[in-house]
Design a protein around this motif. Structure first.
Motif, PDB file in Angstrom:
ATOM      1  N   LYS B  26       0.849  -1.205  -0.189  1.00  0.00           N
ATOM      2  CA  LYS B  26      -0.025   0.008   0.069  1.00  0.00           C
ATOM      3  C   LYS B  26       1.026   1.138  -0.091  1.00  0.00           C
ATOM      4  CE  LYS B  26      -4.180  -1.841   0.591  1.00  0.00           C
ATOM      5  NZ  LYS B  26      -5.444  -1.527  -0.275  1.00  0.00           N
ATOM      6  N   GLY B  27       1.989   1.170  -0.060  1.00  0.00           N
ATOM      7  CA  GLY B  27       3.081   2.287   0.378  1.00  0.00           C
ATOM      8  C   GLY B  27       2.957   2.988   1.275  1.00  0.00           C
ATOM      9  N   LEU B  28       2.355   2.423   2.583  1.00  0.00           N
ATOM     10  CA  LEU B  28       2.311   3.182   3.601  1.00  0.00           C
ATOM     11  C   LEU B  28       3.633   3.008   4.672  1.00  0.00           C
ATOM     12  CD1 LEU B  28      -1.166   1.418   4.637  1.00  0.00           C
ATOM     13  CD2 LEU B  28      -0.652   4.209   4.019  1.00  0.00           C
ATOM     14  N   SER B  29       4.109   4.201   5.040  1.00  0.00           N
ATOM     15  CA  SER B  29       5.204   4.140   6.134  1.00  0.00           C
ATOM     16  C   SER B  29       4.879   3.724   7.402  1.00  0.00           C
ATOM     17  CB  SER B  29       6.212   5.320   5.989  1.00  0.00           C
ATOM     18  OG  SER B  29       5.464   6.374   6.156  1.00  0.00           O
ATOM     19  N   TYR B  30       5.883   3.289   8.247  1.00  0.00           N
ATOM     20  CA  TYR B  30       5.466   3.052   9.527  1.00  0.00           C
ATOM     21  C   TYR B  30       6.545   2.900  10.311  1.00  0.00           C
ATOM     22  CZ  TYR B  30       6.898  -1.722   8.012  1.00  0.00           C
ATOM     23  OH  TYR B  30       7.562  -2.854   7.477  1.00  0.00           O
ATOM     24  N   GLU B  31       6.491   2.878  11.888  1.00  0.00           N
ATOM     25  CA  GLU B  31       7.488   2.750  12.651  1.00  0.00           C
ATOM     26  C   GLU B  31       7.652   1.464  13.079  1.00  0.00           C
ATOM     27  OE1 GLU B  31       8.470   3.913  17.265  1.00  0.00           O
ATOM     28  OE2 GLU B  31       6.994   4.978  16.434  1.00  0.00           O
ATOM     29  N   TYR B  32       8.703   0.754  13.134  1.00  0.00           N
ATOM     30  CA  TYR B  32       8.820  -0.754  13.380  1.00  0.00           C
ATOM     31  C   TYR B  32       9.396  -0.862  14.818  1.00  0.00           C
ATOM     32  CZ  TYR B  32      10.047  -5.602  13.530  1.00  0.00           C
ATOM     33  OH  TYR B  32       9.909  -6.974  13.992  1.00  0.00           O
ATOM     34  N   VAL B  33       8.656  -1.598  15.684  1.00  0.00           N
ATOM     35  CA  VAL B  33       9.281  -1.813  17.040  1.00  0.00           C
ATOM     36  C   VAL B  33       9.387  -3.383  17.110  1.00  0.00           C
ATOM     37  CG1 VAL B  33       8.796  -1.702  19.506  1.00  0.00           C
ATOM     38  CG2 VAL B  33       8.016   0.196  17.949  1.00  0.00           C
ATOM     39  N   GLU B  34      10.628  -3.838  17.307  1.00  0.00           N
ATOM     40  CA  GLU B  34      10.973  -5.394  17.641  1.00  0.00           C
ATOM     41  C   GLU B  34      10.646  -5.621  18.890  1.00  0.00           C
ATOM     42  OE1 GLU B  34      12.119  -7.381  15.302  1.00  0.00           O
ATOM     43  OE2 GLU B  34      12.604  -9.214  16.510  1.00  0.00           O
ATOM     44  N   GLU B  35      10.056  -6.607  19.095  1.00  0.00           N
ATOM     45  CA  GLU B  35       9.448  -7.368  20.209  1.00  0.00           C
ATOM     46  C   GLU B  35      10.471  -8.246  20.547  1.00  0.00           C
ATOM     47  OE1 GLU B  35       7.017  -6.872  22.540  1.00  0.00           O
ATOM     48  OE2 GLU B  35       7.378  -8.639  23.766  1.00  0.00           O
ATOM     49  N   GLU B  36      11.571  -7.817  21.547  1.00  0.00           N
ATOM     50  CA  GLU B  36      12.772  -8.557  21.700  1.00  0.00           C
ATOM     51  C   GLU B  36      12.706 -10.032  22.044  1.00  0.00           C
ATOM     52  OE1 GLU B  36      15.442  -7.475  20.758  1.00  0.00           O
ATOM     53  OE2 GLU B  36      15.117  -5.102  20.430  1.00  0.00           O
ATOM     54  N   ASP B  37      11.876 -10.389  23.085  1.00  0.00           N
ATOM     55  CA  ASP B  37      12.083 -11.585  23.629  1.00  0.00           C
ATOM     56  C   ASP B  37      10.571 -12.153  23.870  1.00  0.00           C
ATOM     57  OD1 ASP B  37      12.300 -13.973  24.863  1.00  0.00           O
ATOM     58  OD2 ASP B  37      13.520 -13.150  26.654  1.00  0.00           O
ATOM     59  N   LEU B  38      10.109 -13.372  22.949  1.00  0.00           N
ATOM     60  CA  LEU B  38       8.618 -13.518  23.274  1.00  0.00           C
ATOM     61  C   LEU B  38       8.324 -14.653  24.315  1.00  0.00           C
ATOM     62  CD1 LEU B  38       7.375 -14.180  19.489  1.00  0.00           C
ATOM     63  CD2 LEU B  38       6.611 -12.525  20.856  1.00  0.00           C
ATOM     64  N   MET B  39       9.574 -15.057  25.112  1.00  0.00           N
ATOM     65  CA  MET B  39       9.242 -15.734  26.125  1.00  0.00           C
ATOM     66  C   MET B  39       9.428 -14.720  27.545  1.00  0.00           C
ATOM     67  SD  MET B  39       9.124 -18.755  25.096  1.00  0.00           S
ATOM     68  CE  MET B  39       8.749 -18.233  23.481  1.00  0.00           C
ATOM     69  N   ASN B  40       9.646 -13.413  27.118  1.00  0.00           N
ATOM     70  CA  ASN B  40       9.617 -12.594  28.266  1.00  0.00           C
ATOM     71  C   ASN B  40       8.989 -11.399  27.699  1.00  0.00           C
ATOM     72  OD1 ASN B  40      10.021 -11.094  30.476  1.00  0.00           O
ATOM     73  ND2 ASN B  40      12.386 -10.744  30.229  1.00  0.00           N
ATOM     74  N   LYS B  41       7.683 -11.230  27.675  1.00  0.00           N
ATOM     75  CA  LYS B  41       6.806 -10.520  26.663  1.00  0.00           C
ATOM     76  C   LYS B  41       7.070  -8.915  27.326  1.00  0.00           C
ATOM     77  CE  LYS B  41       4.414 -13.884  24.528  1.00  0.00           C
ATOM     78  NZ  LYS B  41       2.978 -14.621  24.387  1.00  0.00           N
ATOM     79  N   SER B  42       7.088  -7.966  26.444  1.00  0.00           N
ATOM     80  CA  SER B  42       7.090  -6.604  26.807  1.00  0.00           C
ATOM     81  C   SER B  42       5.664  -6.239  27.128  1.00  0.00           C
ATOM     82  CB  SER B  42       7.440  -5.627  25.565  1.00  0.00           C
ATOM     83  OG  SER B  42       6.224  -5.637  24.656  1.00  0.00           O
ATOM     84  N   GLN B  43       5.695  -5.202  28.015  1.00  0.00           N
ATOM     85  CA  GLN B  43       4.594  -4.480  28.645  1.00  0.00           C
ATOM     86  C   GLN B  43       3.767  -4.073  27.473  1.00  0.00           C
ATOM     87  OE1 GLN B  43       4.140  -5.265  31.802  1.00  0.00           O
ATOM     88  NE2 GLN B  43       2.241  -4.486  31.896  1.00  0.00           N
TER      89      GLN B  43
END
Lengths: 235, 235
Positions: B26-43
């Protein structure tokens, strides 16, 4: 246009009930064809749903549509001017409705099938009951979130989630009996869903679309193991 | 509007790749945030997807959207004027696309997870391989039916089914290696899908959206059992 609609299902299919619900809510008339024996499928079913060979199948203008919620989407889009919309117009609200329908498919229907499947180990069936209780508890919260004090998941009117869950309602009630008294939707544990279920069942569309509770119980009792096998022949 | 988009995912998530594919198409720009550790999930993940606690999550105007194909629907509807449509306008054609996406979710993704899950019995894993081979064979027919000689499931352009299956592509390829040489998408057995996969991978959107094959293999080799567990943390 409506008289070109033909629905192939079984009288007891909860997935067929979803499609009937949507058709009645939209005020669309249709020819109904009973698939007599899911263990010995008709040529019409085999040819119109070659991938899954499951009911319901909706025919419109000679084309076959399969998978209950795909059919509900189709009814919503092909008959946009008939009856009230099942999905809201706001993209975020639409996504919320679709999220809960996906939840129902994976977190409620899957364990429910596991639970009713007499060929599975007792522990696996018990696991299905536990998962289904958890799913219903989550849906109690979803109803609060979606309805915001109004009568249905869809707000003031019956919507996409109401159709998806409403089609299953009689079978959920029947499962409570078949499992010897487990309560899934219950005034004490899930007061919002219990009141919702009563409201939904009282609608003319639901009366026309949902199977008779006593007949479902009798059918399931008679067939027991086979009932789960037959249920698994619809989606 | 586009700069309000934020995607929370992991670099390897095939479901996150679906969302990235749709955004890039779609040509949409976005900020990407990496979820670092799926075994210890972010808030952020726990709060934005309290039901499943899985990536990807797309944020738009401060609202969180979950479940990859629900997010793709949202992108299609909220940014209707951006890029080419992923779904056709004809209700029947839309139903066909939705039918095949539902097929991919239940007949390809489910056995695929079973197959990669090192904690399962060998027979169950073998069963997963068999089911996945059957699903891919059916999708070969679906591609012929949908594309009618054109390059994609969506016809001349990449569509809804292309996004659903395309997001999984690198992991399907990696699974072939991880399973010691089983061929799912293969020029001899599934010539249409093999050519489709090459065409899809060559798109700029796919280059931007899909993870690096070598890095996925290395990641999966290193974690083996844990890789399946991590995969199961996205939907």
């Amino acid at each position: 246009m409506a008289d070109e609609l033909k629905l192939l299902s079984t009288w007891f299919s909860p997935f067929g009930s979803r499609v009937k619900l949507a058709l009645h809510l939209k005020g669309l008339s249709y020819e109904y064809v009973e698939e007599e024996d899911l263990m010995n499928k008709s040529q019409l079913l085999l040819e119109s749903n070659p991938v899954h060979k499951k009911v319901p199948v909706l025919f419109h203008r000679g084309k076959a549509l399969c998978e209950s919620m795909v059919i509900v989407d189709y009814i919503e889009e092909a008959f946009a001017d008939a009856g009230p919309p099942l999905l809201p117009s706001d993209p975020y609200e639409r996504a919320v409705a679709r999220f809960w329908v996906a939840f129902i498919e994976t977190k409620l229907v899957e364990p429910w099938f596991k639970m009713l499947d007499g060929t599975r180990a007792r522990a696996e069936m018990a696991d299905g009951v536990k998962q289904m209780l958890a799913a219903v508890a989550t849906l109690e919260g979803a109803l609060a979130q979606c309805a915001k004090g109004r009568p249905f998941f869809g707000g003031d009117g019956v919507g996409y989630v109401d159709v998806a869950l409403g089609g299953l309602l009689v079978w959920v009630r029947a499962s409570e009996v078949l499992l010897g008294g487990v309560k899934f939707i219950d005034a004490a544990r899930t007061p919002l869903l219990a009141a919702w279920a009563d409201r939904l069942a009282a609608l003319d569309a639901a009366k026309a679309a949902l199977p008779d509770f006593g007949r479902v119980i009798k059918h399931a009792m008679m067939r027991r193991g086979a009932a789960a096998a037959a249920l698994a022949q619809s989606n």
